[in-house]
Design an enzyme around this catalytic site. Structure first.
Site, PDB file in Angstrom:
ATOM      1  N   ASN A 147     -34.658  76.259 -46.127  1.00 32.26           N
ATOM      2  CA  ASN A 147     -33.540  77.577 -45.859  1.00 32.26           C
ATOM      3  C   ASN A 147     -33.456  77.081 -44.390  1.00 32.26           C
ATOM      4  OD1 ASN A 147     -33.815  78.722 -48.216  1.00 32.26           O
ATOM      5  ND2 ASN A 147     -35.490  80.067 -47.435  1.00 32.26           N
ATOM      6  N   THR A 192       9.421  91.752 -20.878  1.00 32.20           N
ATOM      7  CA  THR A 192       8.578  93.103 -21.613  1.00 32.20           C
ATOM      8  C   THR A 192       9.032  93.970 -22.565  1.00 32.20           C
ATOM      9  OG1 THR A 192       9.337  94.846 -19.557  1.00 32.20           O
ATOM     10  CG2 THR A 192       7.209  93.464 -18.950  1.00 32.20           C
ATOM     11  N   HIS A 193       8.358  94.331 -23.147  1.00 31.68           N
ATOM     12  CA  HIS A 193       9.100  94.984 -25.033  1.00 31.68           C
ATOM     13  C   HIS A 193      10.402  94.002 -25.817  1.00 31.68           C
ATOM     14  CE1 HIS A 193       7.728  99.115 -23.057  1.00 31.68           C
ATOM     15  NE2 HIS A 193       7.598  97.734 -22.173  1.00 31.68           N
ATOM     16  N   SER A 314      17.001  72.155 -44.144  1.00 34.12           N
ATOM     17  CA  SER A 314      17.212  72.296 -45.791  1.00 34.12           C
ATOM     18  C   SER A 314      18.394  72.824 -46.059  1.00 34.12           C
ATOM     19  CB  SER A 314      18.025  74.874 -44.698  1.00 34.12           C
ATOM     20  OG  SER A 314      18.264  74.753 -46.428  1.00 34.12           O
ATOM     21  N   LYS A 320      20.690  73.419 -40.804  1.00 34.70           N
ATOM     22  CA  LYS A 320      19.479  74.198 -39.986  1.00 34.70           C
ATOM     23  C   LYS A 320      18.420  73.488 -39.807  1.00 34.70           C
ATOM     24  CE  LYS A 320      18.201  77.384 -40.938  1.00 34.70           C
ATOM     25  NZ  LYS A 320      17.533  78.561 -41.519  1.00 34.70           N
ATOM     26  N   ASN A 322      15.167  73.738 -38.903  1.00 32.65           N
ATOM     27  CA  ASN A 322      13.967  74.487 -38.580  1.00 32.65           C
ATOM     28  C   ASN A 322      12.439  74.278 -37.702  1.00 32.65           C
ATOM     29  OD1 ASN A 322      15.356  76.069 -40.386  1.00 32.65           O
ATOM     30  ND2 ASN A 322      14.759  75.586 -42.137  1.00 32.65           N
ATOM     31  N   GLU A 327       6.444  77.387 -36.647  1.00 32.86           N
ATOM     32  CA  GLU A 327       5.681  78.196 -37.719  1.00 32.86           C
ATOM     33  C   GLU A 327       4.831  78.237 -38.622  1.00 32.86           C
ATOM     34  OE1 GLU A 327       9.586  79.555 -40.471  1.00 32.86           O
ATOM     35  OE2 GLU A 327       9.971  77.240 -39.655  1.00 32.86           O
ATOM     36  N   LYS A 362     -20.362  78.182 -45.583  1.00 37.26           N
ATOM     37  CA  LYS A 362     -19.305  77.432 -45.521  1.00 37.26           C
ATOM     38  C   LYS A 362     -17.810  76.686 -45.320  1.00 37.26           C
ATOM     39  CE  LYS A 362     -24.115  75.549 -46.226  1.00 37.26           C
ATOM     40  NZ  LYS A 362     -24.754  76.509 -46.947  1.00 37.26           N
TER      41      LYS A 362
END
Ligand code: ARG
Length: 497
Positions: A147, A192-193, A314, A320, A322, A327, A362
């Protein structure tokens, strides 16, 4: 492959201990463990071996073998202390130490027999030690329990992981500071937003992340300080009747002091939770930066380009490019924060002291730190890799009426009108521009004077993105002069610590 004999004597000699002088067999033969063939080390009071399902649910060697180094280090220190305190003889201690050094060599070279029937790393080491050195091995576990052993090993591992992580996050900060230094006056739209707000500089934007990662590093340092108490010597839960020296073992393992309560010593896992909390916050910051890279590499933003080393194609759409790495960094915050949640759920409601539930501590920590390690390194790579498309950023920075606040501020300063009124008048100017299909700098002076007769031609000086960002020179603002100051400050900080 190296012969076992060479390996063993080499390893033992490296510790200053020859096998012959220790009276050990020249070639370590498998000897039966004190428990007897096929018996668990704790099997004395049992008539039968555990059932197959019991073994399967109980075994943790596949996971905890990962901290074999910490286990050996703690055992060597414990044995040395037992000898110093005259709890075991110096001869037995020397044999134990030599055996542990041999085991280290075996693990390093991949010949150590990790056996599932011995449950975990602690019992695997002890069983192998018995095979290598005979009965003296049985004295290692004096005044110790698995322990306090597992709490110590795991804490050493987590402490080391935090130390290494701090260095890696600093590398990321360094990369960000370097790129920010190149782009103190590269204007880009600030949002912003997620709507165009005011022009900022790319350097300023990157430096925002330097601040976040700086807090992550300092959080890790705080957690490290708090966790730096040694559980070893807490024994099973209540301490021990042997005259051990916990201060000595704590110091030998680099801890500031021994844990002051033996129940807490074996039952505490908040050191791991705190490390996971640090990792979770850091992963959150990484995911925000990753998200911005995903957006910025989208051709409709076109702010940055990642080279082929950080992009993938792709299998169906030939055009493409990517940003998979970004990501995946964005996604890693899932398993990392999940790890915190998993361990916290295991720990909540557990009565003191040790419970086998805690063996489940763990996997989440290992998963989280592996994921964070990769995410930090991938982010550092992308930060150093991206090419900023300055012209595109500048063009977008000046569009979307991003300098409207500058027009309002100009009216406040030059025409001495209250900000609320200037805000309203600027809104009228924006509406006018919008109906004409132009941006603010393209409104004629006459049109602007229709909004307020006091407006003069030098208003155009504040309507460009460059002028706008340069004017925001308040402390911590986006003006190149301010960004330069922060770049210098961080370069200094990162160089000294
Ligand atoms: N493998 C165990 C763990 O990780 C070690 C401690 C076992 N202690 C016990 N009393 N069974 O927690």
């Amino acid at each position: 492959m190296q012969s076992r004999r060479n390996l063993i004597s080499g390893a033992a000699l490296s510790a200053g201990l020859g096998l012959a002088t220790l009276g050990l067999p020249r070639r370590a033969r498998a000897q039966s463990t004190p428990a007897g063939e096929g018996q668990a080390i704790w099997g004395g009071r049992f008539a039968e071996k555990p059932g197959a399902i019991m073994q399967e649910i109980n075994v943790s060697i596949d996971v905890d073998r990962r901290f074999w180094k910490q286990d050996l280090a703690a055992s060597r220190v414990h044995a040395a202390m037992l000898s110093r305190q005259k709890i075991i003889s110096s001869e037995d201690a020397a044999k134990i130490d030599a055996g542990l050094v041999i085991i280290e060599g075996e693990i390093r070279t991949g010949i150590f027999p990790f056996r599932r029937e011995y449950e975990d790393i602690h019992l695997n080491v002890e069983a192998r030690l018995a095979e290598l050195i005979g009965p003296a091995a049985g004295r290692l576990h004096t005044a110790r329990s698995r322990n306090d052993q597992v709490a110590t090993d795991f804490k050493l591992w987590v402490r080391d992981a935090l130390d290494q992580m701090q260095l890696k996050v600093r590398d990321l900060q360094l990369a960000l500071v370097t790129r920010a230094g190149e782009h103190v006056d590269t204007v880009m739209p600030g949002f912003t937003h997620m709507q165009p707000a005011q022009p900022v500089t790319l350097g300023h934007h990157l430096m925002a992340y330097v601040e976040m990662f700086g807090r992550d590093v300092s959080r890790m340092a705080d957690a490290r300080t708090r966790m730096n108490e040694c559980p070893l010597g807490s024994a099973a839960l209540a301490g021990t009747s042997f005259p051990i020296d916990r201060t000595w073992t704590a110091e030998a393992l680099g801890f500031a002091r021994p844990a002051a309560n033996s129940l807490d010593g074996v039952a505490d896992r908040d050191f791991a939770l705190e490390a996971l909390a640090c990792a979770t916050l850091c992963a959150g910051h990484l995911s925000r930066l990753a998200e911005e890279m995903v957006l910025w590499t989208n051709p409709q933003f076109g702010f940055i380009t990642l080279s082929d080393s950080y992009s993938t194609g792709s299998s169906i759409m030939p055009q493409k490019r990517n940003p998979d790495a970004a990501e995946l960094v964005r996604a890693k915050s899932g398993p990392i924060s999940g790890a915190f949640f998993a361990l916290n759920t295991v720990m909540k409601g557990l009565p003191l002291a040790y419970n086998k539930d805690m063996q489940e501590d763990k996997p989440p920590v290992f998963v989280a730190f592996d994921a964070l390690d990769l995410a930090v390194r991938a982010t550092t790579g992308m930060v150093l890799d991206f090419k900023a498309n300055k012209a595109r950023m500048a063009a977008v920075a000046g569009s979307g009426f991003a300098t409207a606040t500058d027009l309002a501020d100009w009216m406040v300063q030059r025409l001495k009108i209250p900000f609320r009124e200037a805000h309203h008048l600027t809104g009228v100017a924006v509406r006018l521009a919008e109906t004409r299909g132009v941006d603010l700098p393209q409104l004629t002076l006459k049109q602007l004077q229709g909004v307020h007769p006091g407006i003069t031609s030098d208003v155009y000086g504040v309507l460009t993105a460059q002028a706008s960002s340069a004017s925001r020179s308040s402390y911590g603002g986006t003006a190149p002069a301010q960004v330069r100051l922060q770049v210098q400050r961080w370069k200094g900080l990162l160089a000294t610590t």
